[in-house]
Design a protein around this motif. Structure first.
Motif, PDB file in Angstrom:
ATOM      1  N   ARG A  66       0.928  -1.165  -0.088  1.00  0.00           N
ATOM      2  CA  ARG A  66      -0.118   0.026   0.127  1.00  0.00           C
ATOM      3  C   ARG A  66       0.682   1.227  -0.265  1.00  0.00           C
ATOM      4  O   ARG A  66       0.458   2.355  -0.460  1.00  0.00           O
ATOM      5  CB  ARG A  66      -0.789   0.011   1.472  1.00  0.00           C
ATOM      6  N   CYS A  67       2.037   1.369   0.855  1.00  0.00           N
ATOM      7  CA  CYS A  67       2.885   2.491   0.643  1.00  0.00           C
ATOM      8  C   CYS A  67       4.077   2.385  -0.422  1.00  0.00           C
ATOM      9  O   CYS A  67       4.959   3.255  -0.472  1.00  0.00           O
ATOM     10  CB  CYS A  67       3.499   2.405   2.196  1.00  0.00           C
ATOM     11  N   GLN A  68       3.982   1.454  -1.255  1.00  0.00           N
ATOM     12  CA  GLN A  68       4.873   1.222  -2.332  1.00  0.00           C
ATOM     13  C   GLN A  68       6.294   1.325  -1.846  1.00  0.00           C
ATOM     14  O   GLN A  68       7.153   2.061  -2.386  1.00  0.00           O
ATOM     15  CB  GLN A  68       4.818   2.220  -3.318  1.00  0.00           C
ATOM     16  N   ILE A  69       6.529   0.291  -0.987  1.00  0.00           N
ATOM     17  CA  ILE A  69       8.110   0.454  -0.281  1.00  0.00           C
ATOM     18  C   ILE A  69       8.524  -1.087  -0.802  1.00  0.00           C
ATOM     19  O   ILE A  69       8.135  -2.010  -0.764  1.00  0.00           O
ATOM     20  CB  ILE A  69       7.903   0.475   1.229  1.00  0.00           C
ATOM     21  N   ASP A  70       9.858  -0.806  -1.115  1.00  0.00           N
ATOM     22  CA  ASP A  70      10.761  -1.997  -1.511  1.00  0.00           C
ATOM     23  C   ASP A  70      11.832  -2.609  -0.640  1.00  0.00           C
ATOM     24  O   ASP A  70      12.523  -3.438  -0.556  1.00  0.00           O
ATOM     25  CB  ASP A  70      11.400  -1.848  -2.972  1.00  0.00           C
ATOM     26  N   LYS A  71      12.025  -1.616   0.638  1.00  0.00           N
ATOM     27  CA  LYS A  71      12.830  -1.751   1.564  1.00  0.00           C
ATOM     28  C   LYS A  71      12.398  -2.740   2.475  1.00  0.00           C
ATOM     29  O   LYS A  71      11.207  -2.669   2.589  1.00  0.00           O
ATOM     30  CB  LYS A  71      13.456  -0.475   2.230  1.00  0.00           C
ATOM     31  N   ARG A  72      13.283  -3.282   3.669  1.00  0.00           N
ATOM     32  CA  ARG A  72      12.736  -4.267   4.501  1.00  0.00           C
ATOM     33  C   ARG A  72      12.406  -3.419   5.607  1.00  0.00           C
ATOM     34  O   ARG A  72      13.062  -2.198   5.925  1.00  0.00           O
ATOM     35  CB  ARG A  72      14.131  -4.979   4.887  1.00  0.00           C
ATOM     36  N   LEU A  73      11.419  -3.714   6.158  1.00  0.00           N
ATOM     37  CA  LEU A  73      10.606  -3.204   7.359  1.00  0.00           C
ATOM     38  C   LEU A  73      10.834  -3.460   8.640  1.00  0.00           C
ATOM     39  O   LEU A  73      11.140  -5.086   8.936  1.00  0.00           O
ATOM     40  CB  LEU A  73       9.153  -3.337   7.493  1.00  0.00           C
ATOM     41  N   THR A  74      11.677  -2.708   9.703  1.00  0.00           N
ATOM     42  CA  THR A  74      12.002  -3.218  10.990  1.00  0.00           C
ATOM     43  C   THR A  74      11.290  -2.362  11.772  1.00  0.00           C
ATOM     44  O   THR A  74      11.114  -1.301  11.772  1.00  0.00           O
ATOM     45  CB  THR A  74      13.712  -2.916  10.987  1.00  0.00           C
ATOM     46  N   PHE A  75      10.962  -3.264  12.945  1.00  0.00           N
ATOM     47  CA  PHE A  75      10.007  -2.587  13.946  1.00  0.00           C
ATOM     48  C   PHE A  75      10.781  -2.667  15.371  1.00  0.00           C
ATOM     49  O   PHE A  75      11.550  -3.789  15.899  1.00  0.00           O
ATOM     50  CB  PHE A  75       8.811  -3.564  14.148  1.00  0.00           C
ATOM     51  N   ARG A  76      10.782  -1.492  16.038  1.00  0.00           N
ATOM     52  CA  ARG A  76      11.499  -1.204  17.254  1.00  0.00           C
ATOM     53  C   ARG A  76      10.617  -0.802  18.262  1.00  0.00           C
ATOM     54  O   ARG A  76       9.608   0.357  17.832  1.00  0.00           O
ATOM     55  CB  ARG A  76      12.610  -0.022  17.083  1.00  0.00           C
ATOM     56  N   ILE A  77      10.476  -1.441  19.606  1.00  0.00           N
ATOM     57  CA  ILE A  77       9.390  -0.832  20.413  1.00  0.00           C
ATOM     58  C   ILE A  77      10.220   0.261  21.517  1.00  0.00           C
ATOM     59  O   ILE A  77      11.488  -0.135  21.731  1.00  0.00           O
ATOM     60  CB  ILE A  77       9.176  -2.271  21.148  1.00  0.00           C
ATOM     61  N   VAL A  78       9.617   1.245  21.572  1.00  0.00           N
ATOM     62  CA  VAL A  78      10.321   2.287  22.432  1.00  0.00           C
ATOM     63  C   VAL A  78       9.586   2.410  23.576  1.00  0.00           C
ATOM     64  O   VAL A  78       8.314   2.298  23.808  1.00  0.00           O
ATOM     65  CB  VAL A  78      10.438   3.511  21.449  1.00  0.00           C
TER      66      VAL A  78
END
Length: 78
Positions: A66-78
């Motif tokens: 949906r956001c047209q992203i080709d990079k890997r997504l990493t999630f960080r809890i803050v």
């Protein structure tokens, strides 16, 4: 030599489109504000809790599409 003022006036401070798209997606789906950091190989999404991080991790393919992203997504809890 340029002064600091003239250098900063030429700087483009607009957010990259990936950041804006991800923020809008998370805001519309979860009513939550997240932090985004774009790096060379991935995009780091900083979230306030583990439950949201896991939900977004499961929805990563949908977010990328949906956001047209080709990079890997990493999630960080803050």
């Amino acid at each position: 030599m340029d002064s600091l003022d003239s250098i900063l006036k030429r700087k483009d401070f607009d957010e990259p489109p990936e950041i804006t798209a991800i923020k809008k997606y998370v805001q519309s789906e979860f009513k939550t504000v997240v932090g985004i950091q774009v790096r060379d190989k991935d995009i780091v999404i900083e979230v306030p809790g583990a439950a949201l991080a896991n939900t977004l991790r499961l929805r990563a393919p949908d977010i990328k599409r949906r956001c047209q992203i080709d990079k890997r997504l990493t999630f960080r809890i803050v």
